[in-house]
Design a protein around this motif. Structure first.
Motif, PDB file in Angstrom:
ATOM      1  N   LEU A  82      70.313  72.766  30.982  1.00 43.97           N
ATOM      2  CA  LEU A  82      68.688  73.382  31.560  1.00 43.97           C
ATOM      3  C   LEU A  82      68.642  72.861  32.817  1.00 43.97           C
ATOM      4  N   THR A  83      68.082  73.638  33.568  1.00 46.25           N
ATOM      5  CA  THR A  83      67.415  73.481  34.926  1.00 46.25           C
ATOM      6  C   THR A  83      66.248  74.209  34.892  1.00 46.25           C
ATOM      7  N   ALA A  84      65.207  73.406  35.250  1.00 46.77           N
ATOM      8  CA  ALA A  84      63.576  73.922  35.051  1.00 46.77           C
ATOM      9  C   ALA A  84      62.982  73.838  36.452  1.00 46.77           C
ATOM     10  N   ILE A  85      62.717  74.816  36.970  1.00 52.28           N
ATOM     11  CA  ILE A  85      61.871  74.591  38.459  1.00 52.28           C
ATOM     12  C   ILE A  85      60.574  75.399  38.517  1.00 52.28           C
ATOM     13  N   GLU A  86      59.647  74.358  39.110  1.00 49.82           N
ATOM     14  CA  GLU A  86      58.561  74.777  39.446  1.00 49.82           C
ATOM     15  C   GLU A  86      58.350  75.008  40.986  1.00 49.82           C
ATOM     16  N   PHE A  87      58.216  76.306  41.180  1.00 48.02           N
ATOM     17  CA  PHE A  87      57.998  76.593  42.637  1.00 48.02           C
ATOM     18  C   PHE A  87      56.346  76.091  43.092  1.00 48.02           C
ATOM     19  N   GLU A  88      56.151  75.391  43.993  1.00 44.48           N
ATOM     20  CA  GLU A  88      54.889  74.884  44.511  1.00 44.48           C
ATOM     21  C   GLU A  88      54.293  76.024  45.587  1.00 44.48           C
ATOM     22  N   LYS A  89      55.102  76.393  46.475  1.00 45.58           N
ATOM     23  CA  LYS A  89      54.577  77.503  47.311  1.00 45.58           C
ATOM     24  C   LYS A  89      55.282  78.912  47.243  1.00 45.58           C
ATOM     25  N   SER A  90      55.955  79.157  46.384  1.00 45.76           N
ATOM     26  CA  SER A  90      56.741  80.444  46.284  1.00 45.76           C
ATOM     27  C   SER A  90      56.549  81.012  44.974  1.00 45.76           C
ATOM     28  N   THR A  91      56.915  82.100  44.827  1.00 47.85           N
ATOM     29  CA  THR A  91      56.847  83.078  43.600  1.00 47.85           C
ATOM     30  C   THR A  91      58.046  83.569  43.331  1.00 47.85           C
ATOM     31  N   PHE A  92      58.251  84.320  42.056  1.00 45.09           N
ATOM     32  CA  PHE A  92      59.585  84.804  41.771  1.00 45.09           C
ATOM     33  C   PHE A  92      59.154  85.726  40.689  1.00 45.09           C
ATOM     34  N   LEU A  93      60.042  86.977  40.495  1.00 46.66           N
ATOM     35  CA  LEU A  93      60.001  87.975  39.439  1.00 46.66           C
ATOM     36  C   LEU A  93      61.350  87.741  38.925  1.00 46.66           C
ATOM     37  N   VAL A  94      61.280  88.142  37.387  1.00 41.30           N
ATOM     38  CA  VAL A  94      62.881  88.104  36.710  1.00 41.30           C
ATOM     39  C   VAL A  94      62.722  89.626  36.074  1.00 41.30           C
ATOM     40  N   LYS A  95      64.026  90.153  36.469  1.00 43.56           N
ATOM     41  CA  LYS A  95      63.842  91.691  35.671  1.00 43.56           C
ATOM     42  C   LYS A  95      65.367  91.668  35.051  1.00 43.56           C
ATOM     43  N   GLY A 138      58.269  84.441  49.129  1.00 47.04           N
ATOM     44  CA  GLY A 138      57.350  83.016  49.731  1.00 47.04           C
ATOM     45  C   GLY A 138      57.697  82.947  51.413  1.00 47.04           C
ATOM     46  N   GLU A 139      56.721  82.988  51.960  1.00 44.11           N
ATOM     47  CA  GLU A 139      56.649  82.778  53.414  1.00 44.11           C
ATOM     48  C   GLU A 139      57.502  81.557  53.790  1.00 44.11           C
ATOM     49  N   SER A 140      57.177  80.286  53.251  1.00 45.19           N
ATOM     50  CA  SER A 140      57.887  79.162  53.483  1.00 45.19           C
ATOM     51  C   SER A 140      59.309  78.794  52.899  1.00 45.19           C
TER      52      SER A 140
END
Length: 377
Positions: free
Chosen positions: A76-89, A181-183
């Motif tokens: 299991l690898t859990a990631i919280e993005f602090e400056k970016s966003t994501f969508l899952v489809k 995410g821009e950064s």
């Protein structure tokens, strides 16, 4: 970017060494042995840890975590993005009558492309033509958007592969994660490390990923002739002898693994397209060649980066793992040396890898490669 990892053995719970409630709306990858992913409680177990998580499952031919290669586990690898966003489809092959190019096109169309930096794919690996899937994904994708990922595995059994998004893993699923995410900086690369041998032949009859004839002769007969006694172990033995395919449209050869054979039709089924008119040679490799290839892949992925990677998703081919055997972790160590100590490493061994050739925009399906996708915010 906050990243946490945990490992689960068969019939035991995940051993979390962190408080999962500290992560907000995390993206959670669970790459694992097919038998573990078939456990009826697997999704609920992960959901209980991450009620707000976006959970993506994929079956493997081996699990990669940190500097290690695991077998018969789930990582299991859990990631919280602090400056970016994501969508899952997600889409399923049955929704498109196994027309994988249409599936890919429809899947990409679900993503708003403004500010989309990269799409990472975790795909069913048993019943998908990876080349057709990528062709569909590329059809409506802007050239500036990166694409990488892999086909799920099932060790060397080739029975069934599983994937899912926010549900129990099942067959036929293709999952795509779009990163915004821009950064956000994302880079991907791959490298093989296998060498050709034997005569060069021409594909004189093929259809998609099904190979019928080489130089006007049944392809399976010729392949068995080269394998000798090892032909009795097909399709498993084919993982050690992939094909180098030089198509008319690609500058560089593409490596193709034989996933299965059809004795009745005297054909070979490969992980991706093998176009008529392409030049073909057999390939083989050594432990040192594969390890050096992994380091080369790491160096290519790092070339031109502005920031040090925080997350490295590795997709390597099951054929490499079979050659490396007890020395498999050496290729992970070579990658680590290339990308540095800061990045958290996760991933899986696959039935096919998705990445562009270096300094090329369009993605291709590869076999027998180490593929890296590096992220930083």
């Amino acid at each position: 970017m906050i990243i946490k990892q945990a490992i689960k053995q068969a019939n035991t719970p995940f051993e979390l060494q962190f408080d999962p409630t500290e992560l907000k709306n995390p993206l959670v990858f669970v790459f694992g042995n097919r038998y573990i992913l078939e456990e009826p409680s697997i999704y609920e177990e992960v959901r209980d840890f991450f009620p707000s998580g976006h959970i993506v499952f994929g079956s493997t031919a081996g699990e990669i975590v940190k500097d290690e290669v695991q077998e018969e586990t789930a990582v299991l690898t859990a990631i919280e993005f602090e400056k970016s966003t994501f969508l899952v489809k997600r889409k399923n092959v049955t929704e498109f009558n196994n027309e994988d190019d249409r599936l890919g096109e429809a899947l990409m169309e679900t993503f708003p492309q403004e500010d989309l930096k990269h799409v990472f794919v975790v795909s069913e690996g048993s019943n998908v033509n990876g080349s057709a899937l990528i062709k569909g994904l590329e059809k409506t994708k802007a050239k500036s958007i990166g694409l990488s990922g892999g086909l799920c595995g099932d060790d060397d059994r080739f029975e069934r592969t599983l994937a899912s998004y926010n549900e129990n893993p099942r067959e036929g699923e293709v999952i795509a994660i779009g990163f915004y995410g821009e950064s956000l900086e994302v880079s991907s690369a791959n490298y093989c490390g296998w060498a050709t041998f034997g005569p060069e032949r021409i594909i004189t009859k093929s259809e998609g990923n099904v190979l019928y004839e080489l130089d006007g002769k049944p392809a399976l007969d010729l392949y068995k002739m080269y394998l000798g006694e090892k032909a009795k172990e097909l399709p498993k033995s084919a993982l050690l002898y992939p094909l180098s395919v030089q198509t008319l449209e690609d500058e560089y050869p593409i490596v193709r693994t034989v996933l299965n054979i059809n004795e009745t039709d005297n054909t070979m089924i490969l992980a991706g397209d093998v176009p008529e008119g392409s030049k073909v040679q057999l390939m083989l490799s050594s432990v040192d060649d594969i390890a050096n290839g992994a380091k080369r892949a790491g160096n290519l992925a790092m070339k031109g980066r502005q920031t040090a990677p925080e997350l490295a998703l590795l997709v390597s081919c099951i054929g490499r793992k079979l050659v490396m055997d007890q020395r498999t972790e050496e290729e992970i160590e070579e990658v680590r040396e290339a990308i540095g100590d800061k990045a958290i490493v996760g991933g899986f061994y696959s039935y096919g890898e998705m990445a562009p050739f270096f300094e090329r925009n369009s993605c291709r399906l590869h076999n027998q490669t180490m593929t890296l996708t590096l992220f930083s915010e």
